[in-house]
Design an enzyme around this catalytic site. Structure first.
Site, PDB file in Angstrom:
ATOM      1  N   GLY A  74     -20.209 -39.685  44.270  1.00  0.00           N
ATOM      2  CA  GLY A  74     -21.570 -39.206  44.489  1.00  0.00           C
ATOM      3  C   GLY A  74     -21.940 -38.032  43.618  1.00  0.00           C
ATOM      4  O   GLY A  74     -23.117 -37.800  43.348  1.00  0.00           O
ATOM      5  N   GLU A 128     -23.223 -39.616  40.612  1.00  0.00           N
ATOM      6  CA  GLU A 128     -24.513 -40.217  40.944  1.00  0.00           C
ATOM      7  C   GLU A 128     -25.608 -39.157  40.978  1.00  0.00           C
ATOM      8  O   GLU A 128     -26.742 -39.403  40.568  1.00  0.00           O
ATOM      9  CB  GLU A 128     -24.415 -40.946  42.285  1.00  0.00           C
ATOM     10  CG  GLU A 128     -23.572 -42.215  42.195  1.00  0.00           C
ATOM     11  CD  GLU A 128     -23.407 -42.922  43.510  1.00  0.00           C
ATOM     12  OE1 GLU A 128     -23.809 -44.102  43.618  1.00  0.00           O
ATOM     13  OE2 GLU A 128     -22.856 -42.315  44.451  1.00  0.00           O
ATOM     14  N   GLU A 142     -15.537 -45.034  43.655  1.00  0.00           N
ATOM     15  CA  GLU A 142     -15.564 -45.556  45.014  1.00  0.00           C
ATOM     16  C   GLU A 142     -14.700 -46.795  45.200  1.00  0.00           C
ATOM     17  O   GLU A 142     -14.154 -47.028  46.278  1.00  0.00           O
ATOM     18  CB  GLU A 142     -17.009 -45.870  45.432  1.00  0.00           C
ATOM     19  CG  GLU A 142     -17.769 -44.674  45.959  1.00  0.00           C
ATOM     20  CD  GLU A 142     -18.371 -43.840  44.840  1.00  0.00           C
ATOM     21  OE1 GLU A 142     -18.044 -44.095  43.671  1.00  0.00           O
ATOM     22  OE2 GLU A 142     -19.159 -42.942  45.154  1.00  0.00           O
ATOM     23  N   ALA A 160     -18.633 -37.742  47.925  1.00  0.00           N
ATOM     24  CA  ALA A 160     -18.880 -37.782  49.366  1.00  0.00           C
ATOM     25  C   ALA A 160     -17.821 -36.987  50.129  1.00  0.00           C
ATOM     26  O   ALA A 160     -16.663 -36.905  49.719  1.00  0.00           O
ATOM     27  CB  ALA A 160     -18.894 -39.227  49.857  1.00  0.00           C
TER      28      ALA A 160
END
Length: 297
Positions: free
Chosen positions: A143, A146, A167, A98
């Site tokens: 992310g 992910e 995270e 992110a």
């Protein structure tokens, strides 16, 4: 349980070719954070999504997400896309996760909306009708991992690819599908360990755990995983495209239900494959002892 299958099988509606397709070599595409390139010659059928945000190490910001969603929406309608390959134009980085600098400027409501968009983008990647491959030649954190988990297959550089859902070290939790896709990939206990600890893995460690399909020694150009991912895509190209896509639906949907329902899903997919020209061509080629010529119909 089988009601969601109807939408999953929308891949069988008539495909429409793209009117235009941005390429990494096009002047208009150079400034874009997401660039699309359709390979030619023996690699025809492989389409690459090139992530190109070097100053932010391909961090997932608003523009990045918007451009990737736009590319996915177009590509899913293109019958020429047999394999979709995700790679980075930034050496040493796949995706750093992110964009926290951008997120710091958002209100709580804006953060919630953005994370929903991010989760939707990962769902679009996972639901893409053709096989998807992530080439991890560098960091895939938060992310970024992910995004790789949303792909069907993953190839990593053995020592230079570092992966982790980190995270929790930032006071956050995975919000783009990591808490759901990682346990489905590795099992619940191991996924919990990796998420709770924020541990990072090398490409070699990730392969041992089953997080990536292949781990390869990095080369001087820093793109060894990309070359291995491309070779993997080349193995998929000769296969019947409709059968491959229906196999993906059967596997993905079948993993969400009990085995009896999964068998029913497989039966539905198989039935849709029976009247295709590709199945008849495959049978004829086998009978005549020649390579098949599939047309995707």
């Amino acid at each position: 349980m089988l009601r969601p299958l109807t939408s999953a099988l929308r891949l069988l509606r008539p495909w429409k070719p793209l009117q235009t397709r941005g390429c990494a070599s096009d002047g208009a595409a150079r400034g874009r954070e997401i660039q699309v390139r359709a390979l030619e010659g023996p690699d025809q059928g492989i389409t690459e999504i090139l992530m190109n945000r070097p100053r932010a190490r391909n961090a997932l910001g608003n523009v990045f997400v918007s451009e990737l969603l736009e590319a996915l929406a177009q590509l899913r309608e293109d019958r020429q896309v047999r394999v979709l390959l995700f790679r980075s134009a930034v050496k040493g980085v796949f995706c750093a996760g992110a964009d926290l600098k951008e997120r710091e400027q958002m209100s709580e409501a804006e953060v919630e909306v953005f994370v929903q968009r991010l989760r939707g983008m990962m769902t679009e990647i996972a639901a893409f009708p053709a096989p998807t491959i992530a080439a991890l030649d560098g960091f895939a954190l938060g992310g970024g991992l992910e995004l790789a988990l949303a792909c069907d297959l993953r190839v990593a550089a053995a020592s230079t690819a570092v992966m982790g859902l980190i995270e929790t070290t930032r006071g956050l939790l995975p919000g783009a599908g990591g808490t759901q896709r990682l346990p489905r990939c590795l099992g619940v206990a191991l996924a919990k360990e990796l998420i709770f600890t924020g541990r990072r893995l090398s490409g070699t460690q990730a392969q041992v755990l089953g997080l990536v399909n292949h781990a390869v020694a990095q080369n001087e150009e820093g793109n060894a995983a990309y070359h291995r991912a491309r070779a993997l895509a080349q193995e998929i190209l000769p296969q019947a495209p409709i059968a491959v896509r229906l196999s993906k639906v059967a596997i993905d949907r079948g993993m969400e239900v009990d085995i009896a329902s999964g068998m029913a899903i497989e039966g539905i997919c198989y039935a849709q494959n029976i009247p295709t020209q590709d199945r008849l061509e495959g049978m004829a080629a086998f009978r005549e002892k020649r390579p098949p010529k599939f047309v995707g119909k």
